[in-house]
Design a protein around this motif. Structure first.
Motif, PDB file in Angstrom:
ATOM      1  N   TYR A   1       0.817  -1.213   0.000  1.00  0.00           N
ATOM      2  CA  TYR A   1       0.000   0.000   0.000  1.00  0.00           C
ATOM      3  C   TYR A   1       0.852   1.265   0.000  1.00  0.00           C
ATOM      4  CZ  TYR A   1      -4.106  -2.869   0.518  1.00  0.00           C
ATOM      5  OH  TYR A   1      -5.098  -3.783   0.302  1.00  0.00           O
TER       6      TYR A   1
ATOM      7  N   ILE B   1      -5.602   6.749  -1.349  1.00  0.00           N
ATOM      8  CA  ILE B   1      -5.985   5.934  -0.177  1.00  0.00           C
ATOM      9  C   ILE B   1      -6.790   6.865   0.724  1.00  0.00           C
ATOM     10  CG2 ILE B   1      -5.161   4.717   1.870  1.00  0.00           C
ATOM     11  CD1 ILE B   1      -2.854   3.674   0.315  1.00  0.00           C
TER      12      ILE B   1
ATOM     13  N   ARG C   1      -3.721   1.738   5.852  1.00  0.00           N
ATOM     14  CA  ARG C   1      -4.495   0.787   5.037  1.00  0.00           C
ATOM     15  C   ARG C   1      -4.137  -0.649   5.388  1.00  0.00           C
ATOM     16  NH1 ARG C   1      -7.694   0.561   0.458  1.00  0.00           N
ATOM     17  NH2 ARG C   1      -8.476   2.493   1.341  1.00  0.00           N
TER      18      ARG C   1
END
Lengths: 291, 333, 217
Positions: free
Chosen positions: B83, B93, B282
């Motif tokens: 991520y 994100i 995340r």
């Protein structure tokens, strides 16, 4: 009335709390508490140790939390000596050793205990959880000498203590915060074959329920837990002459404090109720209520 | 709420599973779960796992009791890197707007209007504490805002090394705002290393200099209520943020806004938009979803097994427990 | 190299300690023990660094005529006075008669018992007054969640003290036990899980050299 709360001088509340505490404490009334399951487990774990077993006792507190933790520390020392268990005393907070030295100096002679054979004081070790990791890995490396500068070889008790917590049956900590019981669980409890017990301040007690009864076999939560434990350990006092350092005096003092705490809690609840009554009576209705 | 739900599921799962697992005298069983368990025990022994009752007695190149921890850490690391790379490439994100963040800006604006300073307390722990590191990042953002508005920023610190970092953060914030002249070194004040002496010092600053906004973001201990209540009595708007759950109730009671637990880490990610931090948030979320899935699976398996014809025999819940339980302290209640 | 060497040291030491946690073989354990010993040395040096910084900053403020100068002077006097007292007792610089009568920790224990303990205990005791004040001012049943929170708080406050059982016929402590073991215990486990992930993330980034905020970057 909405301005009552906003303009209320808080010093009246401070005065009420102060007067309540002082007057009730001066009255000297005490009360017994029912023992909780985790306090009974704490007591039972100590009772189950065979005489001669070695207990690592860690003082992880300072003067701010001594009022809550010192009574349980005193009770534990009494309990361990009364059952002829041997104690290795350490500290991860620098302000703790003066307390613990004073308690050992006072309590050990009551049971005829000898320094170096029945108990050893290793003192403060800097490093927070690193210190705990060191103690777990090798007590001898962490403390080449004790707090009195005596070498390891001259302390017979330590001949039975090895690396990786070998020889130590139980770790008890009186923990006020960081570093404390949570770090002991992470650094020692999860890695070595040693049972853990803890006494903590009130604010930290809710944390311990996540670890009980797996990682933590029992614990004493705040002054309440200390008082409950002292009640259970009180029969030990029958072996001692009444006087300075006797366990029953510590128990009685804590029961007296619990009564003061009871009424302080009632006062706080009353303040919450009064505050909410004022709030609801002066609250401006919104939305549907207005219509 | 999600974390409480997660915990409740865990507690229910463990309680549901307990009667079926590891009871003294339980029959070994011959079904598939029993065979899988036996295979796992053999694999554990062949890899030199620690014998029962001696967590420090492992002899293999890896302590098999800690395999679940290692796998979780590696998985988390992989997710985090994945991520982070996505964030670095510009993939959005999203992080929801945190109310406490608006409150920080509002507090600074209020202080500017009133012509009074902003007090920023970065917690009382050392720089090695992660929350203190994050507090320095937020301090840079606050310093930028106060430099833009021309508001005085006071930062009392407890540790001399943190003071150095705070100076860097404030200087950096002023530079970000294009106002290097706004940096006043004397406003970064090293008070005392002793917890309550520091607390008394900050309370004194609040009483004397009457800041209009108190921002308390970092690691706090017993002094939190004293600081928050003193700040309230001085009439300041107060925004607090900490991941130290012991102190959250005091901040919630005494402050106008509280940034709680993981929101505190998310605030830093939101403000800085650093790919590292976004990726971490995340990855953490994904791992938590995975944990919930495992919890649900455990609950279902344990419940089904408890209702089966032979609940004393090992079941798939025991296999799951064997796979997931880390060594030292786990096991039957 | 000013940047690279600290990062390299961090990565190597971090990986070594992590490896020793997962691997019980002799070399990793020996390396871990060595690193722990070094870490303790650094902690002790950090104390000295802290003292040096404290003295430097305080002297700077005193010479600059800062408003707090008198307090800084008192603090420095106490710091060095206590240090001197400890050194005197450890190295036997005090008269033998004094040590025989009062023991070899008398000065330090006096400072601890008569100054440090009362000051710290007094500051901590302020919490009792402030919580009462905060309770009156801020604990409001504004919403369903707030009402649940207040109810739980009332149960805990009553269950913790003997008078709670007297007022509720023994139900307070039972309700407290249920709340703490089942509701609080479950919530704490979830919170610990979430907090640990945050710590794990930052630890991983520091150990792998990605996080460099400790270098003021």
């Amino acid at each position: 009335m909405a301005s009552v709360i906003a303009n209320f001088d808080r010093r009246w509340i401070f005065l009420a709390v102060g007067l309540l505490v002082v007057s009730l404490y001066a009255a000297g009334i005490s009360s017994e508490l029912p023992e909780s399951e985790y306090v009974r487990d704490f007591h039972a774990t100590l009772e189950a140790l065979p005489p001669g077993a070695i207990v690592l006792l860690s003082a992880d507190f300072d003067p701010a939390s001594a009022a809550e933790l010192l009574p349980m520390y005193q009770g534990v020392i009494h309990h361990l000596f009364a059952r002829d268990l041997r104690i290795v005393n350490v500290a991860t907070w620098p302000a703790a050793p003066p307390f613990t030295q004073k308690e050992f100096a006072r309590i050990a002679p009551l049971y005829g205990k000898t320094y170096g054979v029945d108990w050893v004081e290793l003192g403060f070790l800097p490093g927070d959880d690193v210190a705990m990791g060191s103690i777990g890995q090798s007590l001898r490396s962490a403390y080449p000498r004790d707090d009195r500068r005596t070498s390891w070889a001259d302390l017979p008790l330590l001949a039975d203590v090895g690396d990786n917590m070998r020889g130590i049956s139980l770790l008890i900590t009186a923990s006020a915060g960081y570093p404390g019981i949570l770090e002991w669980i992470a650094q020692v409890g999860g890695r070595y074959d040693v049972t853990l017990l803890a006494g903590t301040t009130a604010v930290q007690t809710p944390d311990l329920f996540a670890f009980y009864p797996l990682q933590l076999k029992g614990f004493l939560g705040a002054a309440t837990g200390a008082t409950q434990y002292l009640q259970l350990a009180a029969p030990l006092a029958a072996r001692l002459p009444t006087g300075e350092g006797a366990l029953d005096e510590v128990r009685d003092e804590n029961q007296r404090r619990m009564l003061v705490q009871s009424w302080a809690h009632i006062l706080i609840l009353a303040l919450i109720v009064v505050g909410n009554v004022i709030y609801f009576r002066t609250r401006v209705p919104t939305g549907a209520a207005r219509r | 709420m999600p974390t409480v739900a997660l915990g409740l599921l865990l507690a229910l799962g463990l309680q549901a599973g307990a009667p079926a697992a590891s009871e003294a005298g339980a029959q070994p069983g011959s079904g598939a779960p029993a065979r899988v368990l036996a295979w796992l025990e053999e694999a554990d022994a062949s890899l030199g796992g620690a014998p029962a009752g001696d967590p420090a007695g492992a002899t293999g190149w890896i302590d098999t009791a800690k395999l679940p921890t290692l796998i979780t850490a590696l998985l988390f690391g992989l997710l985090m890197f994945r991520y982070q790379r996505r964030a670095a490439r510009g993939v959005e994100i999203p992080i929801r707007r945190i109310p406490g963040l608006d409150a920080i800006d509002e507090a600074i604006g209020r202080a500017t209007e009133m012509g009074r300073p902003v007090l920023y307390v970065p917690g009382i722990d050392e720089i090695k504490e992660i929350q203190t590191i994050y507090s320095m990042m937020i301090l840079r953002h606050v310093a930028r805002k106060t430099a833009e508005f021309g508001t005085t920023l006071i930062v009392p610190v407890r540790d001399s090394i943190v003071m150095t970092f705070a100076e860097e953060a404030v200087k950096g914030g002023c530079m970000d705002a294009g106002r290097p002249d706004a940096f006043v070194k004397d406003n970064i004040r090293y008070l005392s290393n002793e917890q309550f002496a520091y607390c008394a010092g900050v309370a004194g600053i609040m009483a004397r200099e009457k800041p209009a906004a108190n921002l308390m973001l970092g690691m706090f201990f017993a002094e939190s209520l004293i600081l928050a209540e003193t700040g309230f009595m001085s009439g300041a708007i107060q925004v607090a943020g900490t991941a130290k759950q012991h102190q959250l109730p005091f901040f919630v009671a005494a402050c106008d806004y509280t940034i709680m637990g993981e929101e505190y880490f998310a605030v830093t990610a939101y403000l800085t938009r650093e790919p590292n931090l976004l990726g971490t948030i995340r990855a953490g979320d994904v791992l938590k979803i995975l944990a919930v899935a495992l919890l649900v699976a455990g609950i279902v398996l344990a419940t089904v097994h408890a209702l089966s014809a032979d609940p004393a025999a090992p079941g798939w819940a025991d296999v799951l427990r064997k796979l997931l339980a880390a060594g030292g302290g786990g096991g039957s209640a | 190299m000013k940047r690279e060497i600290p990062i390299l040291l961090t990565v190597l030491c971090g990986l070594a300690v992590t490896w020793s946690f997962f691997s019980p073989v002799g070399v990793s354990s020996a390396m871990n023990a060595e690193l722990l010993d070094w870490a303790q040395v650094f902690f002790s040096v950090a104390f000295l660094l802290g003292i040096a910084n404290l003295v430097r900053i305080s002297l700077k403020q005193v010479t600059a005529g800062h408003a707090d100068s008198p307090y800084k002077l008192v603090m420095l006097a106490v710091l060095f006075g206590y240090l001197l007292a400890g050194l005197a007792e450890i190295h036997g610089w005090l008269p033998a008669a004094f040590t025989e009568e009062h023991g070899n920790k008398a000065l330090r224990n006096w400072g601890h018992a008569k100054i440090f303990v009362p000051l710290q205990a007094t500051m901590f005791s302020l919490l009792a007054f402030y919580i009462a004040s905060a309770a009156f001012r801020a604990f409001r049943a504004r919403s369903l969640e707030a009402t649940l929170l207040l109810t739980a708080g009332a149960v805990v406050m009553l269950g913790q003290v003997p008078i709670g059982d007297e007022l509720t016929g023994g139900w307070a402590s039972r309700a407290l036990a249920f709340l703490m073991v089942h509701v609080n215990g479950a919530g704490q486990k979830a919170i610990i899980m979430g907090a640990t992930l945050g710590v794990l993330a930052t630890g991983l980034r520091i150990v792998l050299g990605i996080e460099r905020s400790y270098l003021s970057e």
